[in-house]
Design an enzyme around this catalytic site. Structure first.
Site, PDB file in Angstrom:
ATOM      1  N   HIS A  72       1.225  -6.556  -9.083  1.00  0.00           N
ATOM      2  CA  HIS A  72      -0.165  -7.323  -8.494  1.00  0.00           C
ATOM      3  C   HIS A  72       0.468  -8.729  -7.799  1.00  0.00           C
ATOM      4  O   HIS A  72      -0.138  -9.756  -8.100  1.00  0.00           O
ATOM      5  CB  HIS A  72      -1.152  -7.734  -9.375  1.00  0.00           C
ATOM      6  CG  HIS A  72      -1.979  -6.239  -9.817  1.00  0.00           C
ATOM      7  ND1 HIS A  72      -1.774  -5.787 -10.892  1.00  0.00           N
ATOM      8  CD2 HIS A  72      -2.814  -5.532  -8.951  1.00  0.00           C
ATOM      9  CE1 HIS A  72      -2.298  -4.517 -10.825  1.00  0.00           C
ATOM     10  NE2 HIS A  72      -2.992  -4.469  -9.882  1.00  0.00           N
ATOM     11  N   ASN A  73       1.378  -8.574  -6.857  1.00  0.00           N
ATOM     12  CA  ASN A  73       1.845  -9.752  -6.139  1.00  0.00           C
ATOM     13  C   ASN A  73       1.609  -9.727  -4.798  1.00  0.00           C
ATOM     14  O   ASN A  73       0.807  -8.960  -4.170  1.00  0.00           O
ATOM     15  CB  ASN A  73       3.221  -9.744  -6.496  1.00  0.00           C
ATOM     16  CG  ASN A  73       4.043  -8.518  -6.257  1.00  0.00           C
ATOM     17  OD1 ASN A  73       3.712  -7.962  -5.111  1.00  0.00           O
ATOM     18  ND2 ASN A  73       4.765  -7.825  -6.835  1.00  0.00           N
ATOM     19  N   PHE A  74       2.254 -10.765  -4.146  1.00  0.00           N
ATOM     20  CA  PHE A  74       1.700 -11.000  -2.319  1.00  0.00           C
ATOM     21  C   PHE A  74       2.244  -9.754  -1.897  1.00  0.00           C
ATOM     22  O   PHE A  74       1.417  -9.435  -0.914  1.00  0.00           O
ATOM     23  CB  PHE A  74       2.623 -12.280  -1.910  1.00  0.00           C
ATOM     24  CG  PHE A  74       2.556 -12.538  -0.539  1.00  0.00           C
ATOM     25  CD1 PHE A  74       3.289 -12.380   0.399  1.00  0.00           C
ATOM     26  CD2 PHE A  74       1.025 -12.787  -0.217  1.00  0.00           C
ATOM     27  CE1 PHE A  74       3.137 -12.553   1.538  1.00  0.00           C
ATOM     28  CE2 PHE A  74       0.883 -13.345   1.185  1.00  0.00           C
ATOM     29  CZ  PHE A  74       1.797 -12.726   2.145  1.00  0.00           C
ATOM     30  N   HIS A  76       1.995  -6.629  -2.744  1.00  0.00           N
ATOM     31  CA  HIS A  76       0.709  -5.671  -3.196  1.00  0.00           C
ATOM     32  C   HIS A  76      -0.190  -6.060  -2.108  1.00  0.00           C
ATOM     33  O   HIS A  76      -0.960  -5.343  -1.344  1.00  0.00           O
ATOM     34  CB  HIS A  76       0.330  -5.648  -4.303  1.00  0.00           C
ATOM     35  CG  HIS A  76      -0.888  -5.017  -4.583  1.00  0.00           C
ATOM     36  ND1 HIS A  76      -1.235  -3.784  -4.477  1.00  0.00           N
ATOM     37  CD2 HIS A  76      -2.217  -5.460  -5.018  1.00  0.00           C
ATOM     38  CE1 HIS A  76      -2.192  -3.172  -4.568  1.00  0.00           C
ATOM     39  NE2 HIS A  76      -2.966  -4.472  -5.099  1.00  0.00           N
ATOM     40  N   HIS A 112      -7.892  -9.873  -2.422  1.00  0.00           N
ATOM     41  CA  HIS A 112      -8.448  -9.192  -3.422  1.00  0.00           C
ATOM     42  C   HIS A 112      -8.050  -9.237  -4.839  1.00  0.00           C
ATOM     43  O   HIS A 112      -8.601  -8.579  -5.863  1.00  0.00           O
ATOM     44  CB  HIS A 112      -8.559  -7.675  -3.088  1.00  0.00           C
ATOM     45  CG  HIS A 112      -7.293  -6.751  -3.362  1.00  0.00           C
ATOM     46  ND1 HIS A 112      -6.402  -6.986  -2.478  1.00  0.00           N
ATOM     47  CD2 HIS A 112      -7.236  -5.971  -4.306  1.00  0.00           C
ATOM     48  CE1 HIS A 112      -5.323  -6.153  -2.954  1.00  0.00           C
ATOM     49  NE2 HIS A 112      -5.775  -5.547  -3.921  1.00  0.00           N
ATOM     50  N   ASP A 113      -6.804  -9.509  -4.913  1.00  0.00           N
ATOM     51  CA  ASP A 113      -6.040  -9.781  -6.252  1.00  0.00           C
ATOM     52  C   ASP A 113      -5.488 -11.121  -6.534  1.00  0.00           C
ATOM     53  O   ASP A 113      -4.821 -11.268  -7.336  1.00  0.00           O
ATOM     54  CB  ASP A 113      -4.945  -8.754  -6.301  1.00  0.00           C
ATOM     55  CG  ASP A 113      -5.436  -7.323  -6.959  1.00  0.00           C
ATOM     56  OD1 ASP A 113      -4.808  -6.109  -6.454  1.00  0.00           O
ATOM     57  OD2 ASP A 113      -6.091  -7.223  -7.791  1.00  0.00           O
ATOM     58  N   ASP A 222      -6.474   0.011  -1.724  1.00  0.00           N
ATOM     59  CA  ASP A 222      -5.915  -0.601  -2.919  1.00  0.00           C
ATOM     60  C   ASP A 222      -5.164   0.126  -3.383  1.00  0.00           C
ATOM     61  O   ASP A 222      -4.044  -0.227  -4.055  1.00  0.00           O
ATOM     62  CB  ASP A 222      -6.953  -1.139  -3.943  1.00  0.00           C
ATOM     63  CG  ASP A 222      -6.731  -2.029  -4.790  1.00  0.00           C
ATOM     64  OD1 ASP A 222      -7.267  -2.191  -5.846  1.00  0.00           O
ATOM     65  OD2 ASP A 222      -5.486  -2.897  -4.712  1.00  0.00           O
ATOM     66  N   GLN A 273       1.389  10.110 -12.830  1.00  0.00           N
ATOM     67  CA  GLN A 273       1.144  10.256 -11.375  1.00  0.00           C
ATOM     68  C   GLN A 273       0.356  11.540 -11.170  1.00  0.00           C
ATOM     69  O   GLN A 273      -0.743  11.484 -10.255  1.00  0.00           O
ATOM     70  CB  GLN A 273       2.169  10.181 -10.539  1.00  0.00           C
ATOM     71  CG  GLN A 273       2.453   8.950  -9.807  1.00  0.00           C
ATOM     72  CD  GLN A 273       1.526   7.889  -9.544  1.00  0.00           C
ATOM     73  OE1 GLN A 273       0.989   7.630 -10.628  1.00  0.00           O
ATOM     74  NE2 GLN A 273       1.309   7.358  -8.363  1.00  0.00           N
TER      75      GLN A 273
END
Ligand SMILES: COc1ccc(NC(=O)[C@H](C)Nc2nc3c(cnn3-c3ccccc3C)c(=O)[nH]2)cc1
Ligand SMILES: [Zn+2]
Length: 326
Positions: A72-74, A76, A112-113, A222, A273
């Site tokens: 959940h970084n830039f 993403h 959003h994150d 997302d 998955q």
């Protein structure tokens, strides 16, 4: 390699509108420029009188407030924003929704994150963190992401909405809050069922219908990694599992409940998955394709290929385990 948004070639601008875009080939500085290109090519700069230096300051503050964690970084944030941008062009949404809604969707994806710490809501609530306390266990992460977005937007030098009317600002604020809060996966079925109900008589002139569609579009963006080419998607799964394993390791250390699909001793890549694609991703994408049939080829076909790929991998793992057992 530095480039200004003026130097982005026509070829890259077209490639940026497709779900096959490979984020791994671009440095963060170039991604910052590509995000500016999205605001420019959707005519937001002109329509909403956004000064380029304010957009740059906004995107720089956003960049600063994403954390260096595995998933959940830039990057993403860019992937979700780029998928949202691609969906807007693929579905020709510019002709069906007004620019304010498109501005809400793109800006919600960017924000959003924000300040995600790599520990999901289940952890926040079980560990009784400051966020869980502040938001009374109600989507603590998503409430925080949204609050950080408006901390950035309340400062004049990074407020890309500063030249809008109070009415427009209120509408945008309401829309961004709705979209970011909709990314809480515990609300997945609530939102998908709402969409299924209105689909048969979907009406673009009905605000409630548009609101649900905007929530579905940010949700799709997302969790859409598997709609991308395998060489783009697979590294993202490794990053996600790294973050999930970090969390479950900490939960074990702190004697907190461990979510099964996050437990490194229980999860295999293919098994997590195949379940996710079959029961979460495909049903969501198929509903959206009911409204925009062209998405069948652009995002559903790649996801079916990914399901086949992981199903084969799952079978190969099973065969190997049997051989070992004998
Ligand atoms: C209903 O709430 C859910 C449902 C499923 C999941 N996640 C999974 O099943 C597994 C771990 N796989 C998975 N989860 C994924 C992907 C993309 N985003 N994403 C994700 C990441 C963080 C939080 C929630 C989700 C779905 C992906 O490609 N695979 C997580 C939450
Ligand atoms: Zn996200």
């Amino acid at each position: 390699l530095q480039m200004s948004s003026l130097e982005v070639s026509e070829g890259v601008r077209q490639y940026l509108k497709t779900p096959t875009f490979d984020n791994w080939q671009w440095e963060d500085a170039e991604i910052m420029v590509l995000l500016q290109v999205m605001y420019t090519d959707l005519d937001f700069i002109a329509t909403f009188n956004i000064e380029p230096e304010v957009l740059q300051q906004f995107l720089f503050e956003v960049y600063r407030r994403y954390n260096n964690i595995p998933f959940h970084n830039f990057k993403h944030c860019f992937c979700v924003t780029q998928m949202m941008y691609g969906l807007i062009w693929l579905t020709d949404l510019k002709s069906k929704m007004d620019s304010v809604d498109l501005l809400i969707m793109l800006t919600s994806a960017v924000c959003h994150d924000l300040d995600h710490t790599g520990y999901n809501n289940v952890y926040q609530i079980n560990a009784q963190t400051e966020l869980a306390l502040r938001y009374n266990d109600i989507s603590p992460l998503e409430n925080h992401h949204c609050a950080v977005a408006f901390e950035i937007l309340e400062r004049t030098e990074s407020n890309i909405f500063r030249n809008l009317s109070m009415d427009q600002y209120k509408r945008i604020r309401e829309g961004i809050i709705k979209c970011i809060l909709a990314t809480d996966m515990t609300r997945h079925n609530e939102i998908l069922n709402k969409f299924k109900l209105i689909l048969p008589a979907f009406d673009f002139t009905n605000k409630d219908h548009r609101d649900v569609l905007m929530m579905i579009l940010i949700k799709v963006s997302d969790i859409s990694n598997e709609a991308r080419p395998m060489e783009v998607a697979e590294p993202w799964l490794d990053c996600l599992l790294q973050e999930f394993y970090n969390q479950s390791d900490v939960e074990k250390l702190e004697g907190l409940p461990v979510t099964p699909f996050m437990d490194r001793d229980k999860v295999t890549k293919p098994s997590s998955q195949t379940g996710f694609i079959r029961f979460v991703l495909l049903p969501l994408f198929i509903e959206l394709a009911n409204l925009f049939p062209c998405l069948e080829h652009h995002i559903i076909d790649p996801v079916r290929k990914a399901l086949d790929y992981y199903t084969e991998m799952e079978k190969a793992l099973e065969r190997e385990k049997k051989n070992w057992a004998q």
